[in-house]
Design an enzyme around this catalytic site. Structure first.
Site, PDB file in Angstrom:
ATOM      1  CE1 TYR B 280      -2.912   3.168   0.745  1.00 55.03           C
ATOM      2  CE2 TYR B 280      -4.433   1.364   1.149  1.00 55.03           C
ATOM      3  CZ  TYR B 280      -4.205   2.693   0.890  1.00 55.03           C
ATOM      4  OH  TYR B 280      -5.252   3.569   0.779  1.00 55.03           O
ATOM      5  CE1 TYR B 328      -5.400   0.016 -11.636  1.00 51.58           C
ATOM      6  CE2 TYR B 328      -4.915  -0.290  -9.300  1.00 51.58           C
ATOM      7  CZ  TYR B 328      -5.714  -0.541 -10.396  1.00 51.58           C
ATOM      8  OH  TYR B 328      -6.810  -1.347 -10.259  1.00 51.58           O
TER       9      TYR B 328
END
Lengths: 127, 384
Positions: B280, B328
């Site tokens: 993350y 992304y």
């Protein structure tokens, strides 16, 4: 159990109004507690004693916030000599000149209006 | 004490909802429903098979109720643990436990966010902390910046090291048609971008996009009869160390250390066994901290580790192969998208960004301000 007559936050702010930086000390754990609360996070004891800090500490971590408008400003974590850590900012020095390890001294900042006072720090040598 | 059994459940269906900037007026539950339909299609199941439902989002207080109503189902088991971006890694473990206990058999885990469309301030209500808010930290960036300042101080980590994380993520994103960013990025480009909270420029910070998706979890036994190769849940670990950054016990060591240890132990695997690493990356320091805490390099060496393209597409370790939250997609609680990419890598569905011979994938979720850490290790049939 008797009702708490004042919240931990209220007691903390009342100290600040008087120019004092207050913190709690857990008698069961034998160590300071910050932020102020009703239970010691180390032992679960509710015996938390209020103490007044000498107001001297060391910069533990630091950043400079750049907003779209307004001058950049400092946000830091301060380790007070009594052994508790708090968020604050260091003033009277350019925000990007605040270094980890810098010795600092507490003073009260009074924003005015409805905003309560809060603790800021300045370099010890500037005090 | 019992616990979860290695490989007893699998992720069998995965799908993103619309990502990036979604159509005007789409709600977070619309996006969850899109993800649910696509993930069920992915594995060949339908809504009538779903008897476990999990969701989390910053934009709906009772999201799992809203989603159950929307889908027209009355699931036997509900879960809505919300611990920030790592919520969905917890949901996988909770679904696995519920399936093992017979409380449900097919669980959908869904997420949606329209934070880009409606604005971050609208999407995520800031809570007042009387011991932090007066100092106007730019949250969450400033919290991670404070941690980064400590890492730089203790280990000599540099802004160039941080930038190398962003550049690697961008290189992966250029191989992912679904990525928000589609132009190359250099170290210099990261360093010279607009400063947000020192040492982070805007390129050290995750994107602010819409997005969401869903995954489907079922028992290993049932998984084998479905459309796609199952991604078996081999390991899970979690750790919560604090909520506010002022109370983080050690700014250079995260709960990923404990979460990773537990996950590796359950999986009977070590970092050397992991082929694809999905971390993350809310901020560039995250990737460095998690590579260290999850055992891919020693504490303090993360900065040097990410230099020279080591975690990029031509590097030695495949990290954040979809382009990550940095390049992304980052709708605010990115943890579900980590799991989707990990599953696709195990299935060999990733096209230009496919990691060769990918048998084990790790997805590590982070929530709050480095507060809540959860690791899921997934593997192919061969790893059972």
């Amino acid at each position: 159990m008797p009702a708490d007559v004042q919240s931990p936050l209220r007691v903390y702010l009342d100290h600040l109004e008087r120019g004092e930086l207050a913190y709690q000390f857990s008698l069961a754990a034998g160590r300071p507690v910050f932020f102020p609360r009703v239970l010691c996070p180390f032992t679960g004891s509710d015996r938390l004693e209020w103490r007044v800090s000498a107001g001297i500490g060391t910069v533990h971590a630091t950043t400079v916030v750049h907003q779209a408008e307004g001058a950049p400003y400092n946000v830091a974590l301060i380790d007070c000599d009594e052994g508790f850590r708090m968020m604050s900012r260091v003033e009277e020095v350019a925000p990007d000149k605040v270094r980890i390890g810098l010795r600092v001294r507490f003073r009260v900042h009074r924003p005015g209006g409805d905003e309560p006072p809060y603790p800021v720090f300045i370099p010890v040598e500037a005090a | 004490m019992g616990g979860l059994n290695r490989g007893s459940a699998a992720i069998v269906g995965v799908a993103e909802s619309d990502l990036g900037q979604v159509a005007d007026g789409l709600s977070v539950v619309d996006l969850m429903a899109q993800g649910t339909k696509r993930a069920l299609d992915d594995c060949g199941l339908s809504l009538k098979d779903v008897d476990g439902l999990f969701s989390a989002t910053a934009q709906s207080r009772l999201s799992v109720l809203a989603l159950a109503e929307y889908l027209g189902i009355n699931p036997a088991f509900l879960g809505s643990t919300i611990v920030g971006g790592s919520s969905f890694e917890y949901h996988v473990a909770h679904a696995m436990g519920a399936i093992a206990l017979g409380l449900c058999s097919v669980a959908v885990i869904a997420y949606g966010s329209t934070q880009r469309s409606i604005g971050r301030k609208q999407a995520s209500v800031r809570e007042i902390n009387p011991y932090e808010t007066p100092f106007k930290p730019f949250m969450p960036a400033s919290a991670y910046a404070l941690a980064a300042s400590r890492h730089m101080h203790e280990f000599g980590t540099t802004r160039e090291h941080l930038a190398a994380v962003a550049v690697a993520a961008r290189e992966w994103a250029l191989l992912n048609p679904a990525a928000w960013e589609n132009k190359p990025l250099t170290i210099e480009g990261v360093l010279s971008s607009r400063m947000v909270s020192y040492p982070f420029t805007v390129r050290d910070c995750c994107l602010v996009t819409d997005g969401g998706g869903a995954i489907v979890v079922t028992s290993a036994e049932r998984a084998r009869s479905l459309k796609k190769p199952p991604a078996y849940v081999l390991g899970f670990g979690q750790s919560v160390t604090h909520a506010s950054i002022s109370n983080m016990p050690d700014l250079t060591v995260t709960g990923a250390l404990a979460a990773g240890k537990a996950a590796y132990k359950m999986a009977k695997l070590s970092p050397a066994d992991v082929d694809a690493v999905e971390l993350y990356d809310a901020f560039t320091i995250n990737t460095i901290l998690f590579l260290e805490d999850l055992g891919f390099c020693k504490k303090g060496e993360g900065g040097a580790f990410v230099e020279g393209g080591r975690i990029g597409p031509s590097g030695q370790l495949a990290v954040n192969t979809n382009g990550g939250g940095l390049s992304y997609c980052h709708p605010g609680m990115y943890g579900l998208l980590l799991l989707i990419e990990a599953v696709r890598q195990l299935r060999g569905e990733c096209g230009a960004r496919q990691v060769k011979d990918c048998e084990v994938a790790l997805a590590h979720g982070n929530g709050g301000v480095l507060s809540s850490q959860a690791t899921i290790i997934l593997g192919t049939e061969a790893t059972l």
